[in-house]
Motif scaffolding. Structure first.
Motif, PDB file in Angstrom:
ATOM      1  N   ALA A 129     -19.108  61.553  12.865  1.00 23.49           N
ATOM      2  CA  ALA A 129     -19.177  61.339  14.279  1.00 23.49           C
ATOM      3  C   ALA A 129     -19.950  62.369  15.119  1.00 23.49           C
ATOM      4  O   ALA A 129     -19.453  63.666  14.579  1.00 23.49           O
ATOM      5  N   ASP A 197     -24.168  62.240  24.440  1.00 25.99           N
ATOM      6  CA  ASP A 197     -22.921  62.104  25.162  1.00 25.99           C
ATOM      7  C   ASP A 197     -22.195  63.357  25.502  1.00 25.99           C
ATOM      8  O   ASP A 197     -21.763  63.399  26.646  1.00 25.99           O
ATOM      9  N   TYR A 270     -33.512  59.363  15.368  1.00 24.92           N
ATOM     10  CA  TYR A 270     -33.178  60.827  15.360  1.00 24.92           C
ATOM     11  C   TYR A 270     -33.819  61.206  14.078  1.00 24.92           C
ATOM     12  O   TYR A 270     -34.068  60.516  13.043  1.00 24.92           O
ATOM     13  N   LYS A 292     -24.062  43.304  23.574  1.00 24.06           N
ATOM     14  CA  LYS A 292     -22.791  43.352  23.648  1.00 24.06           C
ATOM     15  C   LYS A 292     -21.995  42.118  24.181  1.00 24.06           C
ATOM     16  O   LYS A 292     -22.378  41.690  25.010  1.00 24.06           O
ATOM     17  N   ALA A 306     -22.361  47.489  20.452  1.00 29.81           N
ATOM     18  CA  ALA A 306     -23.032  46.292  19.786  1.00 29.81           C
ATOM     19  C   ALA A 306     -22.666  46.462  18.357  1.00 29.81           C
ATOM     20  O   ALA A 306     -23.247  45.400  17.815  1.00 29.81           O
ATOM     21  N   LEU A 307     -22.601  47.598  17.922  1.00 27.57           N
ATOM     22  CA  LEU A 307     -22.495  47.633  16.471  1.00 27.57           C
ATOM     23  C   LEU A 307     -21.017  47.335  15.666  1.00 27.57           C
ATOM     24  O   LEU A 307     -20.903  47.162  14.621  1.00 27.57           O
ATOM     25  N   GLU A 342     -21.612  48.328   6.472  1.00 26.52           N
ATOM     26  CA  GLU A 342     -20.962  49.592   6.399  1.00 26.52           C
ATOM     27  C   GLU A 342     -19.467  49.745   5.922  1.00 26.52           C
ATOM     28  O   GLU A 342     -19.157  50.362   4.859  1.00 26.52           O
TER      29      GLU A 342
HETATM   30  N1  EPU Z   1     -26.423  51.898  21.375  1.00 23.45           N
HETATM   31  C1  EPU Z   1     -26.946  50.558  21.653  1.00 23.45           C
HETATM   32  N2  EPU Z   1     -25.886  49.650  22.255  1.00 23.45           N
HETATM   33  C2  EPU Z   1     -24.959  50.212  21.953  1.00 23.45           C
HETATM   34  C3  EPU Z   1     -24.289  51.327  21.642  1.00 23.45           C
HETATM   35  C4  EPU Z   1     -25.074  52.350  21.156  1.00 23.45           C
HETATM   36  O1  EPU Z   1     -28.252  50.263  21.918  1.00 23.45           O
HETATM   37  O2  EPU Z   1     -23.827  49.204  22.339  1.00 23.45           O
HETATM   38  C5  EPU Z   1     -27.721  52.751  20.820  1.00 23.45           C
HETATM   39  C6  EPU Z   1     -27.929  53.757  21.898  1.00 23.45           C
HETATM   40  O3  EPU Z   1     -29.241  54.083  21.879  1.00 23.45           O
HETATM   41  C7  EPU Z   1     -27.132  55.061  21.481  1.00 23.45           C
HETATM   42  C8  EPU Z   1     -27.286  54.867  20.102  1.00 23.45           C
HETATM   43  O4  EPU Z   1     -27.109  53.368  19.650  1.00 23.45           O
HETATM   44  O5  EPU Z   1     -27.779  56.112  21.866  1.00 23.45           O
HETATM   45  C9  EPU Z   1     -26.063  55.538  19.220  1.00 23.45           C
HETATM   46  O6  EPU Z   1     -25.006  55.037  19.733  1.00 23.45           O
HETATM   47  P1  EPU Z   1     -23.422  55.650  19.430  1.00 23.45           P
HETATM   48  O7  EPU Z   1     -23.589  57.106  19.815  1.00 23.45           O
HETATM   49  O8  EPU Z   1     -22.371  55.155  19.750  1.00 23.45           O
HETATM   50  O9  EPU Z   1     -23.384  55.805  17.897  1.00 23.45           O
HETATM   51  P2  EPU Z   1     -23.776  54.968  16.598  1.00 23.45           P
HETATM   52  O10 EPU Z   1     -25.126  55.502  15.970  1.00 23.45           O
HETATM   53  O11 EPU Z   1     -23.640  53.644  16.910  1.00 23.45           O
HETATM   54  C10 EPU Z   1     -22.558  56.285  14.861  1.00 23.45           C
HETATM   55  C11 EPU Z   1     -21.729  56.124  13.692  1.00 23.45           C
HETATM   56  C12 EPU Z   1     -19.949  55.962  14.198  1.00 23.45           C
HETATM   57  C13 EPU Z   1     -19.976  57.080  15.217  1.00 23.45           C
HETATM   58  C14 EPU Z   1     -20.996  57.256  16.383  1.00 23.45           C
HETATM   59  C15 EPU Z   1     -20.628  58.569  16.977  1.00 23.45           C
HETATM   60  C16 EPU Z   1     -22.637  55.044  12.144  1.00 23.45           C
HETATM   61  C17 EPU Z   1     -22.895  53.674  11.383  1.00 23.45           C
HETATM   62  N3  EPU Z   1     -21.890  55.224  13.033  1.00 23.45           N
HETATM   63  O12 EPU Z   1     -22.513  55.171  15.783  1.00 23.45           O
HETATM   64  O13 EPU Z   1     -19.219  55.862  13.338  1.00 23.45           O
HETATM   65  O14 EPU Z   1     -18.549  57.074  15.750  1.00 23.45           O
HETATM   66  O15 EPU Z   1     -22.240  57.626  15.558  1.00 23.45           O
HETATM   67  O16 EPU Z   1     -21.133  59.739  16.373  1.00 23.45           O
HETATM   68  O17 EPU Z   1     -23.265  55.951  11.632  1.00 23.45           O
HETATM   69  C18 EPU Z   1     -18.318  54.028  11.923  1.00 23.45           C
HETATM   70  O18 EPU Z   1     -18.769  54.530  11.010  1.00 23.45           O
HETATM   71  O19 EPU Z   1     -17.625  53.053  11.815  1.00 23.45           O
HETATM   72  C19 EPU Z   1     -18.259  54.633  13.025  1.00 23.45           C
HETATM   73  C20 EPU Z   1     -17.799  54.211  14.257  1.00 23.45           C
END
Ligand code: EPU
Length: 351
Positions: A129, A197, A270, A292, A306-307, A342
């Motif tokens: 993360a 963030d 990225y 969401k 949204a994930l 995942e």
């Molecule tokens: N975004 C959206 N909508 C959303 C949320 C995010 O469009 O509702 C887009 C935005 O562009 C945002 C980007 O997605 O900038 C990245 O979002 P976020 O920082 O929340 O991270 P993520 O890529 O969705 C990954 C990990 C998380 C980890 C976060 C924080 C994976 C599959 N997930 O999520 O890990 O906490 O980064 O670093 O790599 C997990 O694996 O269960 C998990 C929670």
């Protein structure tokens, strides 16, 4: 060691769906771990190892074998030159361990604050993360090799860590029962605060933040996204991220941009290894009709991120999987990308 029969598994997971385990044993020591493995092989039972239950989807028919609930606790610290080695039992809850390392002044795990689950799960999917991955801090893993019952120490270099992967969830899946993980932390390390963030928060604040402040900020961000599991937070009744962020070859990245442009969109991305691009799956969902808060009865998309697919109360695994399939189909039709789930699926005919 007590063998329980017909144990509901849903309450042992954060998503809260699925049927019973035919048998379940809770393992609190290495001898008990051996005993449980012998039991499974004597009775010819399939085995599933359950840690914190924060990254699993259990099928509605449950699991017709032995669930080994990993509860080996314990933490030993050793000095090694300037570094500190932490040997931690696979059943230790992850976040209290992180809190302890932060309190002792180590930065190596601070960005992994607030992640649910147990220590034993962290090397398996190389938990990550905010730009950090547990692989950077893991020195070795202690495990039982199920082929011959011997205890082995596997150095990090032999674990083939990658994005959400290791030998334990790929080529050596099922071969080892993890007993303990050794993390090597140094006081010299500084956390990399490049993640958008975090960067925006700390640049507004001015001056270098302390480790407890970084931990607090990570926890705040995770809570805001309902990615900290809280009993009264409906949006945290999930398995965290439900899909991996796809890592695209250059041609697929060009195709995504082409399709997005037609919709008047610019996808975030990225850089990844070998000229590939990693794209947030959350963005793909949001922009193909799964914003969401969208829901279908008792399943839906988290209102905060949204994930995450959430169980809004009383959902079945069948409903979760049907929703997952609908999302995969629609994202593929919209952006020509096949999302990979995942979490780990247990008790389904096809994974
Ligand atoms: N975004 C959206 N909508 C959303 C949320 C995010 O469009 O509702 C887009 C935005 O562009 C945002 C980007 O997605 O900038 C990245 O979002 P976020 O920082 O929340 O991270 P993520 O890529 O969705 C990954 C990990 C998380 C980890 C976060 C924080 C994976 C599959 N997930 O999520 O890990 O906490 O980064 O670093 O790599 C997990 O694996 O269960 C998990 C929670």
């Amino acid at each position: 060691m007590q063998i329980q029969e017909n144990v509901p598994l849903a309450p042992l997971t954060t998503l809260g769906v699925g049927g019973n385990a035919r048998y379940l044993v809770e393992v609190r020591s290495e001898p008990e771990a051996r005993e449980a493995l012998s039991l499974a092989s004597e009775r010819n039972l399939p085995l599933f190892i359950l840690g914190g239950g924060s990254n699993v989807v259990i099928g509605d028919r449950g699991f017709a074998g032995l669930v080994l609930k990993m509860s080996i606790r314990g933490l030993e610290e050793e000095w090694e030159k300037g570094d500190r080695l932490f040997w931690v039992g696979a059943g230790e809850p992850w976040d209290p361990f992180v809190a302890r390392t932060v309190a002792e002044g180590f930065a190596g795990l601070v960005l992994l604050s607030g992640i649910p689950g147990t220590v034993g799960g962290t090397p398996i999917q190389n938990v990550g993360a905010y730009g950090a991955e547990v692989a950077t801090s893991i020195r070795a893993v202690r495990a039982i090799d199920r082929r011959d019952g011997c205890i082995v120490e596997i150095p990090a270099a032999a674990c083939s860590f990658g994005y959400r992967r290791s030998i334990f969830n790929t080529e050596k899946n099922g071969r080892y029962l993890l007993l303990a993980v050794c993390y090597s932390l140094s006081k010299e390390e500084n956390p990399e605060l490049g993640y958008p963030d975090l960067r925006s928060f700390f640049s507004r604040r001015g001056g270098p933040p302390s480790l407890p402040e970084i931990r607090e900020e990570v926890l705040r961000i995770r809570r805001a996204k309902a990615m900290v599991v809280l009993a009264d937070e409906e949006d945290s009744r999930s398995a965290g991220s439900f899909f991996k962020n796809p890592v695209l070859e250059p041609a697929a990245w060009v195709e995504l941009q082409r399709r997005a442009e037609k919709l008047g969109l610019v996808p975030p991305s990225y850089p990844a290894d070998d000229g590939q691009r990693k794209v947030p799956a959350a963005w793909l969902l949001e922009n193909s009709g799964f914003p969401k808060g969208l829901h279908r009865g008792s399943v839906g998309i988290s209102r905060r991120h949204a994930l995450a697919i959430v169980n809004r109360g009383g959902a079945t695994a069948g409903e979760i999987v049907a929703f997952m399939e609908e999302i995969k189909r629609t994202v593929e039709a919209t952006f020509a990308i096949r999302l990979q789930p995942e979490p780990v699926f247990v008790g389904f005919d096809t994974p």
